[in-house]
Structure formats: structure tokens, C-alpha cells
Design a protein around this motif. Structure first.
Motif, PDB file in Angstrom:
ATOM      1  N   VAL A  55      25.010  -4.196  23.296  1.00 14.58           N
ATOM      2  CA  VAL A  55      25.811  -4.462  24.494  1.00 14.58           C
ATOM      3  C   VAL A  55      25.817  -3.259  25.422  1.00 14.58           C
ATOM      4  N   VAL A  58      21.815  -2.154  26.280  1.00 15.89           N
ATOM      5  CA  VAL A  58      20.866  -3.161  26.783  1.00 15.89           C
ATOM      6  C   VAL A  58      21.524  -4.083  27.812  1.00 15.89           C
ATOM      7  N   LEU A  59      22.584  -4.789  27.399  1.00 11.97           N
ATOM      8  CA  LEU A  59      23.198  -5.760  28.302  1.00 11.97           C
ATOM      9  C   LEU A  59      23.958  -5.095  29.443  1.00 11.97           C
ATOM     10  N   VAL A  62      21.917  -3.846  32.480  1.00 13.61           N
ATOM     11  CA  VAL A  62      21.428  -4.974  33.289  1.00 13.61           C
ATOM     12  C   VAL A  62      22.532  -5.489  34.196  1.00 13.61           C
ATOM     13  N   ILE A  63      23.729  -5.689  33.625  1.00 15.45           N
ATOM     14  CA  ILE A  63      24.851  -6.223  34.406  1.00 15.45           C
ATOM     15  C   ILE A  63      25.252  -5.245  35.507  1.00 15.45           C
ATOM     16  N   SER A 125      31.120  -7.965  34.073  1.00 22.47           N
ATOM     17  CA  SER A 125      30.621  -9.341  34.019  1.00 22.47           C
ATOM     18  C   SER A 125      31.730 -10.337  34.315  1.00 22.47           C
ATOM     19  N   THR A 265      18.223 -13.480  35.626  1.00 19.48           N
ATOM     20  CA  THR A 265      18.444 -12.640  34.451  1.00 19.48           C
ATOM     21  C   THR A 265      19.906 -12.249  34.302  1.00 19.48           C
ATOM     22  N   SER A 266      20.536 -11.817  35.389  1.00 15.69           N
ATOM     23  CA  SER A 266      21.931 -11.400  35.302  1.00 15.69           C
ATOM     24  C   SER A 266      22.842 -12.570  34.970  1.00 15.69           C
ATOM     25  N   VAL A 269      22.389 -13.148  31.227  1.00 14.48           N
ATOM     26  CA  VAL A 269      22.991 -12.065  30.442  1.00 14.48           C
ATOM     27  C   VAL A 269      24.513 -12.145  30.484  1.00 14.48           C
ATOM     28  N   ASN A 270      25.075 -12.370  31.670  1.00 13.93           N
ATOM     29  CA  ASN A 270      26.529 -12.506  31.783  1.00 13.93           C
ATOM     30  C   ASN A 270      27.040 -13.652  30.922  1.00 13.93           C
ATOM     31  N   LEU A 273      26.796 -12.989  27.179  1.00 11.56           N
ATOM     32  CA  LEU A 273      27.789 -12.036  26.687  1.00 11.56           C
ATOM     33  C   LEU A 273      29.123 -12.718  26.397  1.00 11.56           C
TER      34      LEU A 273
END
Length: 539
Positions: A55, A58-59, A62-63, A125, A265-266, A269-270, A273
Motif C-alpha cells: 500500500v 506501490v498503491l 500511484v494515487i 483516495s 489506473t487511478s 487502484v482507488n 484499495l
């Protein structure tokens, strides 16, 4: 649940969430969290473990990168005082109040301070998902806060964990660590942004541009963590630093492809999560030492802490607004004042999310050879606070927005954007008129663009040369870009409005480029049907 099955299930759930949210009359993040909790009940759901490194390393980059990239630097600078007051001192104040409350409820001071640091920051997010209906200035403040406060909270968490391990922590050392986290993160972020700009100014391939944009947040985060600075601050500074210049340097086709990639992608990913946070429910409540009675007790305490967090946020936003108005009576400051109803919306928008849970999971299991004191309680309390904010605040936020009449401000912003679109449309019409005066032979082409009709209906027997048509469309687009640049220089457009108009022009230019790549027909009508694009640009 195996990794590949989890990936498929999570993707399907995220894809179905908007439709389910409409049917349930709930925001999509709340629905995703509930679906994640439901999946955790399945027999294989207990095997899911959310790795905090995944998280945070990586995540989260991106966010943060995409949220920073789409945040107006112009707006962020205008509301910098409001952002900084909520991103740093509010986090510290929230952590302190939560620590005192948690200690009063029975946690050790070590566990209480760790819990305070974990639940103090709002989640980027969550704010991104819930704030779409808010006025632009309030969205900017909430975004700016959520982009920065994670760095403050993670530094506090590191200090608390170090103190639990026996390190000598003083006010001076803690202040120095916090200062370096921001200074070092800012320097690293600016360095990566400069390197990224050098790359995008020399690259025209959209695929390579997308690859460069993906590398930027991870490079900023890793380099910052290497020098013990804030990776969160580095990613945000990198995104803000590259946003404006990259939008000018990258060609239209590259902008469209890169932005489409990041939006998809966002969004995934959001959404993923929120599902993963819900999936962690079973693992959190199955922790050793958390039996039925203890779990109920912790749930009650978590709900109390969630109420305390909201109360602190409300008090802070109203107190700081009163102090700023008392101390700063400049006319420019009066224009930045937020009505009290919007401050209530801002207070109610402080949801917690996956970053808080990941931070709690990152707390070590043991100190030396002894179990870390209160770690299980910290996990359960964090999960309850996150769930309460997503389900209670998130589900009721649309009603609070309606009560505050926040949509009125959004209507004003839409009216400004509509006026700008009309200006571009008039610029196109004026360009066509002048072209017809200076090139009488192109009157048929001009009329064709004006009427948006098939060539066969533009006139009796008139022929339109396709290349002349495309040339006129290119020159019209160029004129509109000049008018758009003039509006920006004159201060008539905000960054976000500029970006939306730029995207519309980019779509029209991309269509022209696509037509240029098509082979010319051997026979048939000399030109294709022409329409007006969304920005009023002839296609």
C-alpha cells in the motif's frame, strides 16, 4: 483465496461498483468497502493479508501522483494557508487528542500515540472519490490536505515506533525529523520533476511518455525514502512540479493517451484499495487476544474515537477560520473566506482509508523478544475508525453537500467554463469569416464547416478538396489555442478549466491526425461529413 483469484474478484467488484452504488443510493467507496467486508466472510477470505509495503510503496504513490497532477498549482498556492493548517498542525493535534482519549480508555501511551498517528490523516483516495460534487476551492483544499498530511502522520508514526523501541526521542529531535522529511522530500520531488521534464520534452512516442510518467512517482518515493525523507511529499511535489509544464510540452496525442491511462489506473487502484481494506476485516478481528467480548469493547471504543476525530476537525476548522479573520483583515483574504456551511462540509469530508490501515499493519509485531504492546487493539480500533468514516460520513456526505448548497458554487464554476467554451466558438467563427474574406475560393469549405453538413448539401455542384478542408480545420484549431492562451495570460481561466478546454481541443486535433493517417479513397465524395467538436471546433 489465491492472488490471481483475488485480482480477478477485486477487478470485477470495482467494475460493478458504480452500478451497485446507483442502485443502493450510496457512494461507490462505501459500497466497495462493504463488498470487501462481505468477501472477508467467505472461507477463503480469511487468507487475505494486506501488506503495508504494498500500500505505502506501490498503491499510495500511484494515487498521490495522479491526484497531485490533476490538482491546480494555482489553486493550491491561493489556498496554501488553509492547506498547511490542516495538513500539519491539525494532524498533530488530532494525533494528540486521540492518544489522550485512547490512553484514558486503557491503552498504553506507546500504543495510544501510535493509534493517534495512524488515524490522524485523511485519506487521499477517499477524498478523491467523495469530493467530486464539491466546489473547486473546497476540493483543492481537501486534496492538498490529503496529499500532504500522510507525510506528517507517517513521520509521527516512525517517531512513536522508535520511542517504543527504546530510542531517545525529544521535542527537538522530533521537530528536526519532521522538518527534514518535508525539506528532503521537496528537494527529491523537484529533482525528479526536473528530470521528468527533460525526458518529456525530447519524447514524442505516447507509449514512452506513459512509461516515463509511471516511473516518476516510484522514483520520487524510493529516492526520498533512501535519504530518510518523506516519500509522500516527494511524490506530491513531483506531480505538482511537472503538471503544468508537461501539459504544454507533450503533444496532443500523447496527452490524451497518458491521461486516459492514468484515469483508468487511478480509478482501479482507488477502488481496489477500498475492497482490500474491507477484506482485511476478518484478519483484524481474528487477531490473537481479540475474542468476542474484547472485540465488542474495541468496536465501541473505535466509534467513540471516530466521533472524537470529527469533533477535533470541526473545532479546528472553525477556530482557525476565526483566528485568521481576526488577525488578517486584508481585502484579498476576505475573498478567500469559506462560508460556515462549507466548513461543515469540509469537516465532514475528512474520511480515513487504506493508508491508515496500512500504517497500522506496519507496526512491528514485537520489540526485541516481547510482543509489541497493544498492537491488536490498534489494528481493530483503526479498522473501526476507517469503517465508521467511510460508511457514516461517506454515505451521508451527499446530503450534507445538498444542505450546504455547495452545488451553487459548482454551478458558478460550470458557468465560467461555459463562457470560455463560447469564447472559443466565437473565435472559430471569426477565423472562418476572415478566411473567407481573404480566400474567396474557399467559401464552399467555410460554409461546409459552418453548417456541419455533408458536402452534397453545401451547394449545387460544389466540390470541396479534402486537403483544403483539413488545412482550414488545423488553422481554426491553432487560432483557438491562441485565444485559449490569451485567456490564461489574462487571468480569465483557472488551471482546471484550462485543462478541460485543452483536452477538448486535443480530441479534435487527434481526430485530424487520425484522418491524415487514413488512405485517400480512389473514388467517392471528396470530403467526409464534418461536425463541431465538444469545444465548438469544426471536425
Amino acid at each position: 483465496m489465491s492472488t490471481h483469484v483475488l485480482l480477478v474478484v477485486t477487478t470485477v467488484v470495482v467494475a460493478l461498483a458504480p452500478a451497485l452504488a446507483r442502485r443502493a443510493h450510496l457512494p461507490a467507496p462505501s459500497v466497495l468497502f462493504l463488498l470487501g467486508c462481505a468477501l472477508a466472510v467467505l472461507p477463503s477470505g480469511g487468507q487475505v493479508h494486506l501488506e503495508p509495503e504494498f500500500v505505502l510503496l506501490v498503491l499510495l504513490p500511484v494515487i498521490l501522483y495522479w491526484e497531485g497532477y490533476t490538482t491546480s498549482v494555482q489553486h493550491a498556492w491561493r489556498y496554501r494557508r488553509a492547506i498547511l493548517l490542516t495538513a500539519v498542525p491539525l494532524v498533530i493535534a488530532t494525533a494528540a487528542v486521540v492518544a489522550v482519549t485512547a490512553h484514558a480508555l486503557g491503552l498504553s501511551w506507546t500504543a495510544a500515540w501510535i493509534l493517534g498517528a495512524v488515524v490522524a490523516p485523511t485519506d487521499a483516495s477517499a477524498v478523491a472519490a467523495y469530493s467530486r460534487a464539491l466546489p473547486l476551492r473546497l476540493t483543492t483544499i481537501l486534496r492538498g490536505e490529503s496529499l500532504i498530511n500522510d507525510g506528517t502522520a507517517l513521520v509521527l508514526l516512525g517517531i512513536a515506533v522508535s520511542a517504543a523501541g527504546g530510542a531517545d526521542v525529544s521535542l527537538a529531535s522530533a521537530s528536526g525529523e519532521l522538518a527534514w522529511s518535508y525539506a528532503g522530500g521537496t528537494a527529491v520531488g523537484a529533482l525528479v520533476a526536473a528530470a521528468g521534464l527533460l525526458a518529456v520534452r525530447r519524447v514524442r512516442d505516447p507509449l514512452v511518455l506513459a512509461a516515463v510518467s509511471v516511473a516518476e512517482p516510484f522514483a520520487a518515493s524510493v529516492l526520498a525514502e533512501t535519504v530518510h525523507a518523506s516519500g509522500v511529499v516527494a511524490v506530491v511535489v513531483c506531480a505538482l512540479g511537472i503538471s503544468r509544464a508537461a501539459r504544454r510540452a507533450v503533444p496532443a496525442a500523447g496527452r490524451l493517451q497518458v491521461h486516459a491511462f492514468w484515469e483508468t489506473t487511478s480509478w482501479l487502484v482507488n477502488g481496489a484499495l477500498f475492497v482490500l481494506v474491507g477484506l482485511e476485516a476478518r484478519a483484524v478481528f481474528d487477531s490473537p487476544g481479540v475474542d468476542g467480548g474484547r472485540a465488542l469493547q474495541l468496536v465501541g471504543q473505535g466509534l467513540l474515537l471516530a466521533a472524537v476525530i470529527v469533533a477535533v476537525r470541526v473545532a479546528w476548522l472553525f477556530l482557525t477560520a476565526w483566528l485568521v479573520r481576526l488577525l488578517d483583515r486584508r481585502p484579498a483574504q476576505r475573498e478567500l473566506r469559506v462560508p460556515w456551511r462549507l466548513r461543515v462540509v469540509a469537516a465532514w469530508s475528512g474520511m480515513r482509508g487504506g493508508v491508515s490501515l496500512a500504517a497500522a499493519l506496519s507496526v512491528p509485531v514485537s520489540v526485541g523478544e516481547t510482543p509489541f504492546p497493544g498492537r491488536e487493539a490498534v489494528l481493530v480500533l483503526t479498522f473501526v475508525v476507517v469503517g465508521a468514516t467511510l460508511l457514516v460520513q461517506g454515505a451521508t456526505l451527499p446530503a450534507v453537500i445538498r444542505w450546504a448548497h455547495a452545488h451553487d458554487s459548482r454551478d458558478e464554476e460550470t458557468a465560467a467554463l461555459t463562457a470560455a467554451v463560447s469564447t472559443l466558438g466565437r473565435a472559430a467563427e471569426e477565423h472562418l469569416r476572415l478566411h473567407a474574406e481573404h480566400h474567396p475560393g474557399d467559401r464552399a469549405v467555410v460554409e461546409h464547416l459552418r453548417r456541419h453538413l455533408h458536402p452534397s448539401r453545401t451547394g449545387a455542384g460544389e466540390q470541396i478538396h479534402p486537403e483544403r478542408l483539413r488545412q482550414l480545420r488545423r488553422s481554426t484549431l491553432a487560432r483557438q489555442r491562441e485565444v485559449l492562451a490569451a485567456m490564461v495570460r489574462g487571468g480569465g481561466l483557472e488551471d482546471t478549466q484550462l485543462w478541460r478546454l485543452q483536452e477538448r481541443l486535443d480530441l479534435d486535433e487527434a481526430l485530424l491526425l487520425a484522418e491524415d493517417d487514413l488512405p485517400s479513397p480512389a473514388a467517392g465524395p471528396p470530403a467526409q461529413r464534418t461536425t463541431l467538436g465538444a469545444s465548438g471546433v469544426p471536425r
